[in-house]
Design a protein around this motif. Structure first.
Motif, PDB file in Angstrom:
ATOM      1  N   ASP A   1       0.853  -1.175   0.000  1.00  0.00           N
ATOM      2  CA  ASP A   1       0.000   0.000   0.000  1.00  0.00           C
ATOM      3  C   ASP A   1       0.900   1.240   0.000  1.00  0.00           C
ATOM      4  O   ASP A   1       1.880   1.290   0.744  1.00  0.00           O
ATOM      5  N   PRO A   2       0.615   2.230  -0.827  1.00  0.00           N
ATOM      6  CA  PRO A   2       1.448   3.444  -0.844  1.00  0.00           C
ATOM      7  C   PRO A   2       1.560   4.100   0.534  1.00  0.00           C
ATOM      8  O   PRO A   2       2.594   4.671   0.867  1.00  0.00           O
ATOM      9  N   PHE A   3       0.519   3.982   1.342  1.00  0.00           N
ATOM     10  CA  PHE A   3       0.568   4.550   2.693  1.00  0.00           C
ATOM     11  C   PHE A   3       1.640   3.858   3.531  1.00  0.00           C
ATOM     12  O   PHE A   3       2.388   4.506   4.261  1.00  0.00           O
ATOM     13  N   LEU A   4       1.735   2.519   3.442  1.00  0.00           N
ATOM     14  CA  LEU A   4       2.754   1.775   4.186  1.00  0.00           C
ATOM     15  C   LEU A   4       4.150   2.171   3.713  1.00  0.00           C
ATOM     16  O   LEU A   4       5.062   2.344   4.527  1.00  0.00           O
ATOM     17  N   LEU A   5       4.320   2.331   2.416  1.00  0.00           N
ATOM     18  CA  LEU A   5       5.616   2.723   1.877  1.00  0.00           C
ATOM     19  C   LEU A   5       6.011   4.121   2.348  1.00  0.00           C
ATOM     20  O   LEU A   5       7.151   4.348   2.760  1.00  0.00           O
ATOM     21  N   ARG A   6       5.060   5.052   2.334  1.00  0.00           N
ATOM     22  CA  ARG A   6       5.349   6.405   2.824  1.00  0.00           C
ATOM     23  C   ARG A   6       5.699   6.382   4.310  1.00  0.00           C
ATOM     24  O   ARG A   6       6.603   7.095   4.760  1.00  0.00           O
ATOM     25  N   ALA A   7       4.990   5.555   5.071  1.00  0.00           N
ATOM     26  CA  ALA A   7       5.274   5.456   6.506  1.00  0.00           C
ATOM     27  C   ALA A   7       6.672   4.901   6.748  1.00  0.00           C
ATOM     28  O   ALA A   7       7.408   5.391   7.605  1.00  0.00           O
ATOM     29  N   ALA A   8       7.062   3.881   5.977  1.00  0.00           N
ATOM     30  CA  ALA A   8       8.404   3.316   6.120  1.00  0.00           C
ATOM     31  C   ALA A   8       9.458   4.356   5.736  1.00  0.00           C
ATOM     32  O   ALA A   8      10.476   4.495   6.426  1.00  0.00           O
ATOM     33  N   PHE A   9       9.221   5.086   4.661  1.00  0.00           N
ATOM     34  CA  PHE A   9      10.165   6.113   4.232  1.00  0.00           C
ATOM     35  C   PHE A   9      10.273   7.224   5.273  1.00  0.00           C
ATOM     36  O   PHE A   9      11.323   7.837   5.435  1.00  0.00           O
ATOM     37  N   TYR A  10       9.178   7.484   5.970  1.00  0.00           N
ATOM     38  CA  TYR A  10       9.189   8.501   7.025  1.00  0.00           C
ATOM     39  C   TYR A  10      10.040   8.039   8.206  1.00  0.00           C
ATOM     40  O   TYR A  10      10.759   8.816   8.814  1.00  0.00           O
ATOM     41  N   CYS A  11       9.984   6.742   8.517  1.00  0.00           N
ATOM     42  CA  CYS A  11      10.760   6.198   9.640  1.00  0.00           C
ATOM     43  C   CYS A  11      12.252   6.231   9.349  1.00  0.00           C
ATOM     44  O   CYS A  11      13.049   6.568  10.221  1.00  0.00           O
ATOM     45  N   GLU A  12      12.623   5.854   8.157  1.00  0.00           N
ATOM     46  CA  GLU A  12      14.035   5.788   7.767  1.00  0.00           C
ATOM     47  C   GLU A  12      14.115   6.194   6.302  1.00  0.00           C
ATOM     48  O   GLU A  12      13.532   5.531   5.440  1.00  0.00           O
ATOM     49  N   ALA A  13      14.826   7.261   6.003  1.00  0.00           N
ATOM     50  CA  ALA A  13      14.884   7.797   4.644  1.00  0.00           C
ATOM     51  C   ALA A  13      15.548   6.807   3.693  1.00  0.00           C
ATOM     52  O   ALA A  13      16.590   6.236   4.005  1.00  0.00           O
ATOM     53  N   PRO A  14      14.941   6.594   2.513  1.00  0.00           N
ATOM     54  CA  PRO A  14      15.516   5.649   1.551  1.00  0.00           C
ATOM     55  C   PRO A  14      16.673   6.271   0.766  1.00  0.00           C
ATOM     56  O   PRO A  14      16.724   7.485   0.559  1.00  0.00           O
ATOM     57  N   LEU A  15      17.579   5.419   0.329  1.00  0.00           N
ATOM     58  CA  LEU A  15      18.664   5.851  -0.538  1.00  0.00           C
ATOM     59  C   LEU A  15      18.097   6.287  -1.888  1.00  0.00           C
ATOM     60  O   LEU A  15      18.454   7.322  -2.421  1.00  0.00           O
ATOM     61  N   ASN A  16      17.174   5.472  -2.436  1.00  0.00           N
ATOM     62  CA  ASN A  16      16.489   5.783  -3.688  1.00  0.00           C
ATOM     63  C   ASN A  16      15.023   5.397  -3.510  1.00  0.00           C
ATOM     64  O   ASN A  16      14.709   4.210  -3.452  1.00  0.00           O
ATOM     65  N   PRO A  17      14.107   6.346  -3.425  1.00  0.00           N
ATOM     66  CA  PRO A  17      12.705   6.022  -3.156  1.00  0.00           C
ATOM     67  C   PRO A  17      11.984   5.291  -4.283  1.00  0.00           C
ATOM     68  O   PRO A  17      10.892   4.793  -4.088  1.00  0.00           O
ATOM     69  N   ASP A  18      12.592   5.201  -5.469  1.00  0.00           N
ATOM     70  CA  ASP A  18      11.958   4.514  -6.590  1.00  0.00           C
ATOM     71  C   ASP A  18      12.393   3.062  -6.727  1.00  0.00           C
ATOM     72  O   ASP A  18      11.870   2.338  -7.564  1.00  0.00           O
ATOM     73  N   VAL A  19      13.356   2.629  -5.919  1.00  0.00           N
ATOM     74  CA  VAL A  19      13.905   1.278  -6.032  1.00  0.00           C
ATOM     75  C   VAL A  19      13.733   0.543  -4.704  1.00  0.00           C
ATOM     76  O   VAL A  19      14.056   1.075  -3.647  1.00  0.00           O
ATOM     77  N   LEU A  20      13.214  -0.679  -4.791  1.00  0.00           N
ATOM     78  CA  LEU A  20      13.084  -1.547  -3.620  1.00  0.00           C
ATOM     79  C   LEU A  20      14.042  -2.726  -3.762  1.00  0.00           C
ATOM     80  O   LEU A  20      14.473  -3.053  -4.867  1.00  0.00           O
ATOM     81  N   ASP A  21      14.364  -3.341  -2.649  1.00  0.00           N
ATOM     82  CA  ASP A  21      15.195  -4.545  -2.636  1.00  0.00           C
ATOM     83  C   ASP A  21      14.311  -5.742  -2.351  1.00  0.00           C
ATOM     84  O   ASP A  21      13.572  -5.747  -1.370  1.00  0.00           O
ATOM     85  N   LEU A  22      14.390  -6.750  -3.200  1.00  0.00           N
ATOM     86  CA  LEU A  22      13.750  -8.034  -2.951  1.00  0.00           C
ATOM     87  C   LEU A  22      14.873  -8.987  -2.578  1.00  0.00           C
ATOM     88  O   LEU A  22      15.788  -9.216  -3.375  1.00  0.00           O
ATOM     89  N   ARG A  23      14.822  -9.500  -1.361  1.00  0.00           N
ATOM     90  CA  ARG A  23      15.892 -10.369  -0.873  1.00  0.00           C
ATOM     91  C   ARG A  23      15.347 -11.765  -0.629  1.00  0.00           C
ATOM     92  O   ARG A  23      14.249 -11.919  -0.094  1.00  0.00           O
ATOM     93  N   ILE A  24      16.130 -12.756  -1.017  1.00  0.00           N
ATOM     94  CA  ILE A  24      15.780 -14.145  -0.753  1.00  0.00           C
ATOM     95  C   ILE A  24      16.862 -14.722   0.151  1.00  0.00           C
ATOM     96  O   ILE A  24      18.054 -14.577  -0.113  1.00  0.00           O
ATOM     97  N   PHE A  25      16.408 -15.315   1.239  1.00  0.00           N
ATOM     98  CA  PHE A  25      17.310 -15.853   2.255  1.00  0.00           C
ATOM     99  C   PHE A  25      17.209 -17.372   2.282  1.00  0.00           C
ATOM    100  O   PHE A  25      16.111 -17.930   2.237  1.00  0.00           O
ATOM    101  N   ASP A  26      18.354 -18.037   2.403  1.00  0.00           N
ATOM    102  CA  ASP A  26      18.393 -19.477   2.644  1.00  0.00           C
ATOM    103  C   ASP A  26      18.328 -19.661   4.156  1.00  0.00           C
ATOM    104  O   ASP A  26      19.272 -19.338   4.872  1.00  0.00           O
TER     105      ASP A  26
END
Length: 188
Positions: free
Chosen positions: A66-91
């Motif tokens: 949800d765009p609201f969740l993304l804005r809230a996360a960005f408010y908590c900790e400023a992103p390096l690039n707000p247009d790019v997300l990281d998808l991480r896969i962990f073993d």
């Protein structure tokens, strides 16, 4: 006006009765009702990250942020690039995953508007989970959503027997952390 339409609809008034009571055309009452339902549905959209095993070495990740969740996360900790997300896969095979102790991690940069990605190169007899988040300005990963673990197939059909003893031991003495299943720690 929409509050009146909702109240009358909840009292089982027909569209004709609602239109007559409010002195508006029946079509307008229906349109107001439909608009309200559409807005309510938009607000009730769930944030989610799901993973599905496509083959023994491919996983399909689908998410909704949800765009609201993304804005809230960005408010908590400023992103390096707000247009790019990281998808991480962990073993996370045979560990109690705490966000940092995975056997291995692979990161894919995805666009903020993307909603799915296919990851390949998985190994047999392993367990994986995904997280979507972003890099902060100090280059730390800020996770937003985490998926459930996905277990890849065994190399041989008899490999599942290797875990049977540990599963039985956990069933008999469940006070110990099981080493045979992955537990994402969502509280950290």
């Amino acid at each position: 006006m929409i509050e009146e339409i909702v109240r009358l609809k909840n009292e089982n008034f027909s569209w004709e009765q609602i239109a007559a009571t409010l002195s508006i055309p029946k079509q307008q009452a229906k349109q107001e009702w439909q608009y309200r339902l559409t807005e309510k549905a938009k607000r009730n959209v769930q944030n989610s990250l799901h993973t599905v095993l496509l083959s023994k070495e491919r996983i399909y990740c689908k998410w909704h942020l949800d765009p609201f969740l993304l804005r809230a996360a960005f408010y908590c900790e400023a992103p390096l690039n707000p247009d790019v997300l990281d998808l991480r896969i962990f073993d996370v095979t045979d560990i109690y995953f705490n966000g940092t102790n995975a056997h291995s991690m692979t990161c894919v940069k995805v666009n903020k508007e993307d909603g799915f990605w296919i990851l390949k190169g998985l190994k047999s007899n392993r367990s994986y989970l995904c997280e979507i988040g972003y890099l902060t300005k100090n280059y730390s990963f800020w996770p937003i959503l985490q998926s459930h673990p996905v277990h890849t197939s065994y190399e041989r059909s008899t490999d599942y027997i290797l875990k049977a003893g540990e599963a039985e031991a956990f069933y008999q003495h469940s006070f110990n952390e099981p080493a045979w299943i992955e537990h994402p720690d969502c509280l950290q």
